[in-house]
Enzyme design. Sequence first.
Site, PDB file in Angstrom:
ATOM      1  N   ASP A   1       4.487  12.549 -14.663  1.00 38.10           N
ATOM      2  CA  ASP A   1       5.445  13.293 -13.856  1.00 38.10           C
ATOM      3  C   ASP A   1       6.398  14.125 -14.720  1.00 38.10           C
ATOM      4  O   ASP A   1       6.889  15.160 -14.285  1.00 38.10           O
ATOM      5  CB  ASP A   1       6.241  12.336 -12.960  1.00 38.10           C
ATOM      6  CG  ASP A   1       5.427  11.867 -11.765  1.00 38.10           C
ATOM      7  OD1 ASP A   1       4.641  12.656 -11.234  1.00 38.10           O
ATOM      8  OD2 ASP A   1       5.574  10.697 -11.372  1.00 38.10           O
TER       9      ASP A   1
ATOM     10  N   GLY B   1      11.173  14.570  -3.876  1.00 37.65           N
ATOM     11  CA  GLY B   1       9.957  15.250  -3.469  1.00 37.65           C
ATOM     12  C   GLY B   1       9.274  15.933  -4.624  1.00 37.65           C
ATOM     13  O   GLY B   1       8.098  16.215  -4.568  1.00 37.65           O
TER      14      GLY B   1
ATOM     15  N   CYS C   1       0.831  -1.191   0.000  1.00 40.65           N
ATOM     16  CA  CYS C   1       0.000   0.000   0.000  1.00 40.65           C
ATOM     17  C   CYS C   1       0.869   1.245   0.000  1.00 40.65           C
ATOM     18  O   CYS C   1       2.024   1.220   0.367  1.00 40.65           O
ATOM     19  CB  CYS C   1      -0.925   0.000   1.215  1.00 40.65           C
ATOM     20  SG  CYS C   1      -2.166  -1.281   1.085  1.00 40.65           S
TER      21      CYS C   1
HETATM   22 MG    MG Z   1       3.715  13.386  -9.593  1.00 38.55          MG
END
Ligand code: MG
Length: 369
Positions: free
Chosen positions: A107, A64, A33
């Site tokens: 991303d 991050g 998870c």
């Molecule tokens: Mg992302």
Amino acid sequence: MDQKPTNTFNPSQHGIKESFRLTDYSDLRGWGCKVPQAVLTRLLEETNLDLSPNNTDNVKIGIGLDACLMPTRFENVSIIQTVDFFYPLIDDPYTMGQIACANVVSDLYAFGIYEIDKIQMILSICDQFSEHEVDVITPLIIKGFQDTGKAAGAFVVMQSATINPWCIIGGIATSVCSQKDYINPMNAQIGDVLVLTKPLGVQIACNVNRWRDNPAKWESVLNAISDEEANTLFDTAVQNMCRLNKNAAFLMHKYEAHAATDVTGFGILGHAENLVKFQEQNVKFVIHSLPFIKNVLSVAEAVNGKKKLLDGRAPETSGGLLICIPKDNADSFCKEIEEMDKSKAWVIGTVETGTKTVEIVNNVNIIES
Ligand code: MG
């Protein structure tokens, strides 16, 4: 990209007893998870990589942020890279491959990268699959992943295929770029607005579809919306998850975006909080509107999930980009992306003077799309 109907994969037509999504994932509770956001941040901080937003060479070997931007030995040539993987959340292996790929590359799009050079697929096949199930499911996942990778303009290769207790689909996306190709996500300006390019609520929409197998839950769903509305809700969610954020990344340059992130597992609030933390100016994000897929809120209310959605904490998969953009450019951005993607984007907030926090206003404006 193929946007075929999503509720059509019938395991029995393929000689398979159950969908691959129905594999018992109960063991995941301990390991698979999602790591809570605060824990993940602490773990990453302990790696001692440079987190300073003020490093002067304008290059981050960062953590991050959505992706890793690495300098090379060549002048003004960087490599920007991301890795991500997922567990199946829908029944159709082909569409699941599409969604996984769209989520992996998202991303890079958050950095304003819209040309992706290479995607390396990582696949783990569930050891509970029979040989026949492996033969049917695996090529469909790979084909879906490849087709979306091709739509992204990338060269797609199979990097790793293993056998595991769980089916895992993911990959590594890479772009070789110069400084003009990316937008460092740390330059939000006071007076900017926040734009979101996909509606929220996809994971709840997937749960709704899953609850067809759960009589008690399904009854709650049908108290809120019709069977047909539940189908539409799920199909809308899947189409949004399959849609690349490529056009949004392209338009970030045209409309001079200052920072962006993609909205995934930590919900819109979690990702907004992460983005605001990395801003160079002392800003805060104020969210005044939340767009949801039509009927998501009604269902969420019926199953006690509405608060999480309105708090911005409901996880998303392959969500939209959350972009800080000059106020005067936002309407043109939203208009043009709607023309390109045939799907709306919204101004959902403002960038104001503050201490790097995110606030969702009381009586937030709910938009259903
Ligand atoms: Mg992302």
